[in-house]
Design an enzyme around this catalytic site. Sequence first.
Site, PDB file in Angstrom:
ATOM      1  N   TYR A  72      -0.434  -2.254   9.051  1.00  0.00           N
ATOM      2  CA  TYR A  72      -1.829  -1.924   9.364  1.00  0.00           C
ATOM      3  C   TYR A  72      -2.408  -2.866  10.418  1.00  0.00           C
ATOM      4  O   TYR A  72      -3.308  -2.507  11.165  1.00  0.00           O
ATOM      5  CB  TYR A  72      -2.660  -1.987   8.080  1.00  0.00           C
ATOM      6  CG  TYR A  72      -3.892  -1.123   8.094  1.00  0.00           C
ATOM      7  CD1 TYR A  72      -3.832   0.215   8.474  1.00  0.00           C
ATOM      8  CD2 TYR A  72      -5.126  -1.641   7.716  1.00  0.00           C
ATOM      9  CE1 TYR A  72      -4.952   1.012   8.479  1.00  0.00           C
ATOM     10  CE2 TYR A  72      -6.267  -0.846   7.709  1.00  0.00           C
ATOM     11  CZ  TYR A  72      -6.167   0.477   8.096  1.00  0.00           C
ATOM     12  OH  TYR A  72      -7.291   1.259   8.103  1.00  0.00           O
ATOM     13  N   TYR A 110       0.818  -1.208   0.000  1.00  0.00           N
ATOM     14  CA  TYR A 110       0.000   0.000   0.000  1.00  0.00           C
ATOM     15  C   TYR A 110       0.856   1.264   0.000  1.00  0.00           C
ATOM     16  O   TYR A 110       0.457   2.291  -0.538  1.00  0.00           O
ATOM     17  CB  TYR A 110      -0.921  -0.013   1.222  1.00  0.00           C
ATOM     18  CG  TYR A 110      -1.908   1.122   1.257  1.00  0.00           C
ATOM     19  CD1 TYR A 110      -2.922   1.215   0.303  1.00  0.00           C
ATOM     20  CD2 TYR A 110      -1.835   2.103   2.234  1.00  0.00           C
ATOM     21  CE1 TYR A 110      -3.838   2.255   0.329  1.00  0.00           C
ATOM     22  CE2 TYR A 110      -2.751   3.149   2.268  1.00  0.00           C
ATOM     23  CZ  TYR A 110      -3.742   3.222   1.321  1.00  0.00           C
ATOM     24  OH  TYR A 110      -4.647   4.258   1.341  1.00  0.00           O
ATOM     25  N   ARG A 119      -5.481  -2.081   0.271  1.00  0.00           N
ATOM     26  CA  ARG A 119      -6.644  -2.015   1.154  1.00  0.00           C
ATOM     27  C   ARG A 119      -7.893  -2.633   0.542  1.00  0.00           C
ATOM     28  O   ARG A 119      -8.951  -2.614   1.158  1.00  0.00           O
ATOM     29  CB  ARG A 119      -6.930  -0.539   1.497  1.00  0.00           C
ATOM     30  CG  ARG A 119      -5.787   0.155   2.232  1.00  0.00           C
ATOM     31  CD  ARG A 119      -5.746  -0.236   3.694  1.00  0.00           C
ATOM     32  NE  ARG A 119      -4.569   0.297   4.363  1.00  0.00           N
ATOM     33  CZ  ARG A 119      -4.473   1.516   4.856  1.00  0.00           C
ATOM     34  NH1 ARG A 119      -5.487   2.360   4.729  1.00  0.00           N
ATOM     35  NH2 ARG A 119      -3.374   1.917   5.461  1.00  0.00           N
TER      36      ARG A 119
END
Length: 431
Positions: A394, A278, A313
């Site tokens: 994340y 990401y 994501r």
Amino acid sequence: AGVAMGVASTLGSLNPSIGTTATIAGLMGVGGAAGHYIGHRVEPTSLPQTVAAFHSLVGIAASTAAIGDYMNCASPQELDKVHLASIYLANVIGSVTMTGSLVAFAKLDGRMDSTPMKLGMRDQINMGLGAVTAGAGAILMGGPELGTGLVALTTCLTTSGLLGWHMTASIGGADMPVVITVLNSYSGWALCAEGFMLDMPLLTTVGALIGCSGAALTKIMCDAMNRDILSVILGGYGTKSTSKGEAIKFEGEATTTTVDEVVRLLVDSESVIIVPGYGLAVAKGQYPLKEMVDLLLKAGKKVRFGIHPVAGRMPGQLNVLLAEAGVPYDIVEELEEINDDFDKTDVSLVIGANDTINSAAEDDPNSEIAGMPVLRVWNSNQVIVMKRSLAAGYAGVENPVFLKDNTDMLLGDAKDTCEKLAAGIKDMTGK
């Protein structure tokens, strides 16, 4: 395309007057213009939250259509059970989709903390809201008069909306890719219920296609993360393999490197695997990366990309990003295709990825990501990890790959770093 077919089916069954047609066309024009404006303003990195926000609109449409259909009935007491069940399901699924999508949007867009909300008696709250929603549905299915039926509908609208909000808020940010696919499936089933409600077979078929495809994608995503779908939806901790002990505390110190050293390493290597994440999307570094890859290929190097199923994501985000930059499809490989090749690779270049290359998934049975399939970059001769900082990913899990002897960290913005690497390779190879 599915929604377009649904709209066409609805218009075809209405046989509207000229005035009504003009009104519908005007409203569709406003909606189309808004969608066009938003679509052209959205950056590739914002696609996940944009998809989540649009799913909330599907939920709003389903719930309002269900309540409107019920209110427009001449005699609600005479509605058959299939019609009443369709109204109830469209209302409930639409409400869950709306609030759940708004929470997913807020988490992905940084407007809400990505960590799971952990209220006391969480499961009891969910069961209570579910019981009230089911009870209101039972009242509606009894065929009451209009006033009582509307109270039942608004009750289940409210409780199912709260349930969607609470369940999604209780899910951690690392599971948001799965949540998006679940919400996509929900939106399809809401559309399917509307098809039964409005007696439109095409709408029912389209909704079933969207619902089934979303469910299939959810299964694929859960398998890729070694997660149980019920655990994700109910905000469970860890994977199906996570034990109950304390996670290992990995000790050591990460070593950093420089652009010049990495340039020399890449030029001297024969095989390179690039693992994007990401961070590459956030930095918009796909174009200088493509330039760097072209230079290495011209220099006779074997260069490939390794893509994890949940990289980014949302499903396929990194594949789209690389395709946008013109990276050839034949050098982009999935985890299952490339994972056994790392031990025969000179350099693994990780750009903005973290959780998808975390060796704790295989080495620590107590890790939150235990058992999750990961790209085994640490098996290559040398690993270069390009990140802004040494922070956790994340999922919030520390990555021991950063501390391994064959790993060096190249800190900085991915776009700037790729530009410098491309320039350095060009100077060294003269290509």
